[in-house]
Scaffold this motif. Structure first.
Motif, PDB file in Angstrom:
ATOM      1  N   ILE A 163      33.412  34.468 -19.101  1.00  0.00           N
ATOM      2  CA  ILE A 163      33.203  34.484 -20.537  1.00  0.00           C
ATOM      3  C   ILE A 163      34.525  34.264 -21.267  1.00  0.00           C
ATOM      4  CG2 ILE A 163      32.448  35.906 -22.485  1.00  0.00           C
ATOM      5  CD1 ILE A 163      30.573  37.347 -20.536  1.00  0.00           C
ATOM      6  N   GLY A 164      34.538  33.304 -22.173  1.00  0.00           N
ATOM      7  CA  GLY A 164      35.764  33.034 -22.914  1.00  0.00           C
ATOM      8  C   GLY A 164      35.646  31.832 -23.821  1.00  0.00           C
ATOM      9  N   HIS A 165      34.907  30.824 -23.387  1.00  0.00           N
ATOM     10  CA  HIS A 165      34.691  29.660 -24.231  1.00  0.00           C
ATOM     11  C   HIS A 165      33.804  30.033 -25.425  1.00  0.00           C
ATOM     12  CE1 HIS A 165      36.595  26.412 -22.031  1.00  0.00           C
ATOM     13  NE2 HIS A 165      36.041  26.825 -20.900  1.00  0.00           N
ATOM     14  N   THR A 166      33.986  29.331 -26.522  1.00  0.00           N
ATOM     15  CA  THR A 166      33.157  29.553 -27.703  1.00  0.00           C
ATOM     16  C   THR A 166      32.197  28.401 -27.951  1.00  0.00           C
ATOM     17  OG1 THR A 166      34.859  28.592 -29.131  1.00  0.00           O
ATOM     18  CG2 THR A 166      34.903  30.989 -28.802  1.00  0.00           C
ATOM     19  N   LYS A 167      32.343  27.326 -27.189  1.00  0.00           N
ATOM     20  CA  LYS A 167      31.430  26.192 -27.292  1.00  0.00           C
ATOM     21  C   LYS A 167      31.021  25.748 -25.898  1.00  0.00           C
ATOM     22  CE  LYS A 167      32.691  24.352 -31.811  1.00  0.00           C
ATOM     23  NZ  LYS A 167      33.031  23.124 -32.588  1.00  0.00           N
ATOM     24  N   GLY A 168      30.079  24.802 -25.835  1.00  0.00           N
ATOM     25  CA  GLY A 168      29.562  24.328 -24.563  1.00  0.00           C
ATOM     26  C   GLY A 168      30.649  23.770 -23.663  1.00  0.00           C
ATOM     27  N   VAL A 169      30.391  23.819 -22.356  1.00  0.00           N
ATOM     28  CA  VAL A 169      31.362  23.413 -21.343  1.00  0.00           C
ATOM     29  C   VAL A 169      30.913  22.111 -20.689  1.00  0.00           C
ATOM     30  CG1 VAL A 169      32.541  24.094 -19.225  1.00  0.00           C
ATOM     31  CG2 VAL A 169      31.972  25.828 -20.947  1.00  0.00           C
ATOM     32  N   ASN A 170      31.786  21.119 -20.685  1.00  0.00           N
ATOM     33  CA  ASN A 170      31.457  19.795 -20.142  1.00  0.00           C
ATOM     34  C   ASN A 170      31.822  19.631 -18.673  1.00  0.00           C
ATOM     35  OD1 ASN A 170      30.432  18.626 -22.538  1.00  0.00           O
ATOM     36  ND2 ASN A 170      32.502  18.287 -23.291  1.00  0.00           N
ATOM     37  N   SER A 171      32.880  20.316 -18.224  1.00  0.00           N
ATOM     38  CA  SER A 171      33.395  20.036 -16.882  1.00  0.00           C
ATOM     39  C   SER A 171      34.047  21.272 -16.292  1.00  0.00           C
ATOM     40  CB  SER A 171      34.414  18.888 -16.947  1.00  0.00           C
ATOM     41  OG  SER A 171      34.946  18.592 -15.669  1.00  0.00           O
ATOM     42  N   ILE A 172      33.844  21.472 -14.985  1.00  0.00           N
ATOM     43  CA  ILE A 172      34.481  22.572 -14.252  1.00  0.00           C
ATOM     44  C   ILE A 172      34.992  22.051 -12.918  1.00  0.00           C
ATOM     45  CG2 ILE A 172      33.250  24.518 -15.291  1.00  0.00           C
ATOM     46  CD1 ILE A 172      31.199  24.350 -13.083  1.00  0.00           C
ATOM     47  N   CYS A 173      36.038  22.710 -12.392  1.00  0.00           N
ATOM     48  CA  CYS A 173      36.602  22.269 -11.110  1.00  0.00           C
ATOM     49  C   CYS A 173      37.330  23.421 -10.441  1.00  0.00           C
ATOM     50  CB  CYS A 173      37.568  21.104 -11.329  1.00  0.00           C
ATOM     51  SG  CYS A 173      38.267  20.417  -9.810  1.00  0.00           S
ATOM     52  N   PHE A 174      36.988  23.682  -9.174  1.00  0.00           N
ATOM     53  CA  PHE A 174      37.698  24.662  -8.355  1.00  0.00           C
ATOM     54  C   PHE A 174      38.967  24.048  -7.775  1.00  0.00           C
ATOM     55  CE2 PHE A 174      33.667  27.120  -7.770  1.00  0.00           C
ATOM     56  CZ  PHE A 174      34.183  28.396  -7.987  1.00  0.00           C
ATOM     57  N   SER A 175      39.978  24.897  -7.553  1.00  0.00           N
ATOM     58  CA  SER A 175      41.112  24.490  -6.726  1.00  0.00           C
ATOM     59  C   SER A 175      40.651  24.455  -5.282  1.00  0.00           C
ATOM     60  CB  SER A 175      42.275  25.471  -6.896  1.00  0.00           C
ATOM     61  OG  SER A 175      41.893  26.778  -6.480  1.00  0.00           O
ATOM     62  N   SER A 176      41.417  23.791  -4.429  1.00  0.00           N
ATOM     63  CA  SER A 176      40.987  23.614  -3.037  1.00  0.00           C
ATOM     64  C   SER A 176      40.892  24.930  -2.273  1.00  0.00           C
ATOM     65  CB  SER A 176      41.939  22.657  -2.307  1.00  0.00           C
ATOM     66  OG  SER A 176      43.263  23.139  -2.353  1.00  0.00           O
TER      67      SER A 176
END
Length: 350
Positions: free
Chosen positions: A311-324
């Protein structure tokens, strides 16, 4: 693209839009209600980067986890330092909107697809462009590298999937037989097939060697917006939007075993649409995000249970990515910000 879909749904359901959509349970877990809107009174992230003047369309994490690369609608492609949260270098300045981006597994190259059909490829060691590809006549919505980083596939609004060699300027190989806009592309876990997600009944599949369409076992009755594969676990994950007989839509996510096409999971972590998925094979976690939901959600791949909400964004999220190594997750939102999340050690190295 996704915004247009949301507007269409809003016109269809009118004032009923806030009504909760039923939650489709994971095949190996108990059912529950679709997570509802949560009051975002606090920011639990480990840092924020004010990255772009428009929506962030893609975030990537370098293999060492020390840098994040972001692409935005403002046309900029930027490398950020995770520790200081400051820009390292701007690979592309303001220009054509960027709609997609991908990094090779070894972190040597990054490619970004634009609104006008151009894909720019950069050498990250020298931070210099190595190839500019005229990939289509319209927006490039999806790009993907093979595991060796020698081939790049692209797809977009022109409904074509093409494969390009990074070295040299050879003409592309065209993979024909798609009748819809291509929203997501990926190589199969064994690099022998090309996968494309769009509207229709599922993932389209072509044999890489000769370009022939293959029978697809990965059925998805809706529009696929994102694809992720796991080479180590032999998994394919798709997210998008799917409707039921009443015309209601949810952000369906499906997981299949690549070897035999067996469906392992089907669930709806978000309302209306799931816009991005990312797999951490080190800790067996699947992350999901949505343009209609500001919360990034984490799921255990083995049990199918929820293991956290970011939880932290205030608007919709377009993209996410894990580190290896699975210790960090980056997320890019509609408001132009990037959030950095340190994944708790208790979730690592299962």
């Amino acid at each position: 693209m996704i915004q247009r879909f949301i507007h269409q749904i809003a016109r269809q359901v009118g004032r009923c839009l806030p009504i909760a959509v039923s939650f489709v349970c994971l095949v190996f877990s108990s059912c529950g209600d679709t997570p509802g809107p949560q009051p975002l009174t606090r920011d639990f992230s480990n840092g924020t980067i004010k990255a772009h003047t428009g929506p962030v369309t893609a975030v990537l994490v370098t293999p060492d986890g020390k840098q994040i690369i972001s692409a935005g609608r403002d046309g900029r492609l930027v490398i950020w330092d995770v520790a200081s949260k400051t820009a390292v270098v701007e690979l592309l300045g303001k220009g054509d909107q960027l709609r997609s981006a991908v990094i090779t597994g070894d972190g040597k190259f990054v490619a970004a697809g634009s609104e006008k059909g151009i894909v720019n490829v950069f050498d990250l060691e020298n931070r210099k462009p190595i190839r500019q590809i005229n990939a289509g006549n319209d927006s490039i919505l999806a790009v993907a590298f093979d595991s060796k980083g020698s081939l790049l596939i692209s797809g977009g609004k022109d409904k074509q999937v093409k494969a390009w060699t990074i070295a040299g300027d050879a003409a592309p190989k065209l993979y024909e037989g798609s009748f819809d806009r291509i929203d997501a592309t990926s190589f199969s876990p064994d690099d022998k097939q090309i996968l494309a997600g769009s509207a229709g009944i599922g993932i389209r599949v072509w044999r890489l060697s000769d370009g022939k369409p293959q029978e697809s076992h990965f059925q998805y009755n809706g529009e696929i917006y994102c694809l992720a594969t796991s080479k180590d676990r032999g998994l394919i994950v798709a997210g998008g939007t799917a409707g039921d007989v009443k015309g209601l839509h949810d952000g369906k996510v499906k997981t299949w075993r690549y070897a035999d096409g067996k469906e392992l999971a089907s669930f709806a972590p978000h309302r209306l649409v799931t816009s991005s998925v990312s797999i951490s094979t080190r800790n067996s976690i699947l992350a999901t995000a949505s343009t209609t939901d500001s919360v990034v959600r984490l799921w255990d791949l083995d049990s199918g249970k929820s293991v956290g909400s970011l939880i932290g964004h205030t608007k919709g999220v377009n993209s996410i990515c894990f580190s290896s190594d699975g210790s960090l997750l980056a997320s890019g939102a509609e408001d132009g910000t990037i959030k950095i999340w340190n994944i708790h050690p208790s979730l690592n190295a299962k």
